[in-house]
Design an enzyme around this catalytic site. Structure first.
Site: not given
Ligand code: 5U1
Length: 673
Positions: A81, A113, A115, A117, A225, A314, A408, A411, A426, A432
């Site tokens: 993580s 880079e 991140k 979601d 990535y 973040k 209302c 009023c 109303c 009003c």
């Molecule tokens: N773009 C990006 N997202 N992300 C998530 N790179 C990246 N690297 C990660 C994670 C969890 O982990 C490595 C750095 C280990």
């Protein structure tokens, strides 16, 4: 003649190249029709010679049978993580720790880079073939989602290129774009299915389907990535070049990735992407900075399951959890009753939020929001905060459903909700005070009469003290009345009186918009003014049929306009403003009643694209010659001007035997002296 096997090989390689251009580079290399032809030919040949079907063929993305459950997968190299930073100070501390450990005083090169979601996945390639895909799970053990991941078109089933390691485990984020998410929810609504809360949930649900055929229908995508396990093969010595290698082999990498220098470079990148965040078609929740040099990464190593050489910066969260303290019903300028959730203040999307709109009673019903509920709030960019959903597990016993009040709150008049409308109102109109305040604020607002100094607080006082009962009273205010109000010194009073006086010389469209006629926005006001030659009497006299000849005025808008002008109090107000107070406007030359123009008495409709001018310019040219422009064709239309790719109006003109002018003929017509 080439053999089937050769042709199959050739087709597969062409399709893979087109997939790469389309899904990885976002740059289609052939039209869809050509791609479909290649795919159909491949399917046909493989059906004739099933012994030639291979697992990496582009036809084999979808599995045959649903699984009973997902198998477990051990990650040989754990999926780690990331630590987080939330401020410049924390980013500086991260950078300092790295420099101290490396005993290095120079600026560090970071790979920055976005991140995503989404959901982290691992893709294992052996001899260039995708053999396994897995979720992150707890980092050591994940679930085998190979069949599902094979359906994601931006995941190559076979890598292509030079020096591909014998074993290569690639890591990336699977996600659903904002457009894809909207499409999924449109579909869910259409077929009465449950909507997804956000793109991440939609991606998670799609990836964990036991039946890969369902996953294949979902618009999943990937950005890669990093790498985990690598055997028998070399990778670049720095992260940025390694990402380039992945891309060359056919894997999709986020195009926004950049190499930056030191803390300042990271910060600048963060700010730049934060600005773009709303416009990106995928959701990101921050930036990941990674020490670029692999040698440094190895030296820095890990601490408590997160690399020391990377961190996630973040963005302010766009979704947060809080409680609803109360539900208030607010009255808008046209009497609309809007339920608003009064929240326990919460920091979300970079600001503290204490109100969230619930739009209308249908929305309350759909989301079943009640007083005291724990709710998820979303505030993205400058969008008004809204309640995403109720956390039902945290609902206390006995909380009651919200009902629309009968009276209302401002009023006490009756609230009605017409059968075919979602909005309740109303019925008191200008009786009003909330509607009077709203109407005056709207009239004074920048896009309407733009009366400087007439802010919301002052409007509230003017209405509450009954100094203004209708818009015309504004022009009867004097120094004495104004100087008795809060925060109104001599200078402010004089400035305001001047601004009010100045507004008498109005812009007609802004004045019309400022009257606050329901459904008449700025564009409609402009269209009305233009169509009726800046003549208010003509607009007031027009019936619904005539009004519908105005571009973009449909039956509902036409009905509202007629309703407004048929009301005696509105007629009195207009008379008072224009005849007694003296509000007036200038009629531009091209709109002056050009009854001598060569096109006078004629009406024209426009369709298709003109090459020598825009539609607006064409309409202007018609009006300058005394003609009229209508939005829909009737048998009374003089002619239809048809540009390229003319639409249904052309068919209608032909049906009604209305003459059709080409662009050339039209240009000749408006150029006649
Ligand atoms: N773009 C990006 N997202 N992300 C998530 N790179 C990246 N690297 C990660 C994670 C969890 O982990 C490595 C750095 C280990």
């Amino acid at each position: 003649m080439i053999s089937d096997a050769k042709r199959i090989d050739n087709l597969r390689s062409q399709i893979r190249k087109h997939d790469y251009s389309y899904y990885v580079l976002d740059d289609p290399s052939v039209p869809d029709a050509e791609y479909d032809r290649l795919m159909r030919e491949l399917i046909k040949l493989e059906t004739q010679s099933s012994q030639l079907i291979t697992h990496d063929s582009p036809t084999q993305r979808v599995a045959g049978f649903p699984l009973d459950s997902f198998k477990q997968v051990n990650h040989v190299v754990p999926m780690l993580s990331l630590s987080n930073v939330f401020s410049l100070e924390e980013l500086e501390a991260f950078d300092k720790r790295i420099k101290d450990r490396l005993n290095n005083d120079e600026k560090i090169d970071y790979n920055a880079e976005p991140k995503l979601d989404g959901l982290a996945v691992s893709l294992l390639y052996e001899d260039g073939l995708l053999v396994q895909a897995a979720t992150r799970g707890d980092g050591n053990t994940g679930e085998d989602i190979t069949e599902n991941v094979r359906t994601i078109r931006s995941v190559p089933l076979k890598l292509d290129g030079k020096k591909i390691p014998k074993k290569l485990e690639v890591r990336g984020e699977v996600f659903i774009s904002k457009k894809g998410f909207a499409y999924m929810n449109d579909y869910a609504r259409k077929y009465d299915q449950k909507e997804f809360v956000n793109p991440r949930n939609a991606a998670a649900g799609s990836l964990r389907q036991l039946d890969a055929k369902l996953t294949a229908q979902r618009p999943l995508e990937i950005f890669c990535y990093g790498v985990g396990l690598v055997e028998d093969g070399g990778l670049a010595e720095n992260h940025n070049d390694m990402l380039k290698q992945l891309k060359e082999w056919g894997l999709r990498v986020c195009p926004l990735v950049e190499l930056v220098k030191g803390v300042q470079g990271c910060w600048d990148f963060y700010e730049k992407i934060l600005q773009q965040r709303e416009r990106l078609d995928y959701e990101i929740d921050g930036i990941v900075y990674k020490v670029n040099l692999k040698r440094y990464q190895d030296e820095l190593g890990f601490v408590s399951r997160a690399p020391r050489w990377a961190t996630a910066h973040k963005f302010p969260a766009e979704e947060e959890i809080t409680t609803v303290n109360e539900i208030e019903f607010q009255v808008g300028r046209t009497g609309t009753i809007t339920p608003v959730a009064k929240l326990e203040p919460i920091f979300v999307g970079g600001v503290t939020v204490s109100n969230a709109t619930l739009h209308n009673m249908d929305e309350i019903g759909r989301k079943d929001v009640r007083c005291g509920d724990t709710v998820i709030i979303r505030r993205a960019g400058d969008v008004i905060p809204e309640v995403v959903k109720v956390v039902l597990e945290r609902r206390h016993k006995g909380v009651r459903k919200i009902k629309l009040p009968k009276q209302c709150p401002e009023c006490g008049s009756e609230i009605v909700r017409p059968k075919d409308e979602v909005v309740a109102r109303c019925i008191a109109g200008f009786l009003c005070p909330a509607q009077r305040k709203g109407a005056l604020k709207h009239y004074a607002s920048r896009n309407a009469m733009d009366i400087e100094g007439l802010g919301d607080k002052l409007v509230d006082q003017l209405i509450e003290k009954q100094l203004v009962n209708d818009l015309s009273d504004l022009y009867r205010l004097d120094e004495e009345a104004l100087s008795n109000l809060e925060r109104m010194g001599k200078k402010s009073v004089q400035n305001l009186l001047q601004a009010i006086e100045k507004s008498k010389q109005a812009n007609f469209a802004k004045f019309l918009f400022g009257l606050g006629i329901r459904e008449v926005g700025e564009a409609t006001a402009l269209a009305l003014v233009d169509y009726f030659d800046y003549d208010l009497n003509k607009i007031m006299a027009a019936d619904e049929d005539v009004l519908q000849q105005v571009p973009d005025v449909g039956p509902i808008v036409a009905k509202r306009i007629v309703e407004y002008f048929s009301h005696p109090s509105n007629k009195r107000l207009i008379h008072s403003l224009c005849s007694e107070i003296g509000i007036h406007w200038v009629v531009p030359k091209s709109n002056a009643n050009n009854s001598n123009g060569v096109l006078s008495g004629n009406t024209y409709a426009l369709t298709g694209t003109l090459t020598s001018m825009t539609r607006d310019q064409a309409a202007q040219a018609i009006r300058a010659k005394g003609g009229k422009v209508v939005s829909s064709i009737s048998k009374n239309t003089t002619a239809l001007v048809a540009g390229e790719t003319a639409g249904s109006k052309l068919q209608k003109a032909e049906k009604l035997a209305v003459p059709v002018l080409s662009e050339q003929e039209f240009v000749a017509l408006v150029n006649v002296e």
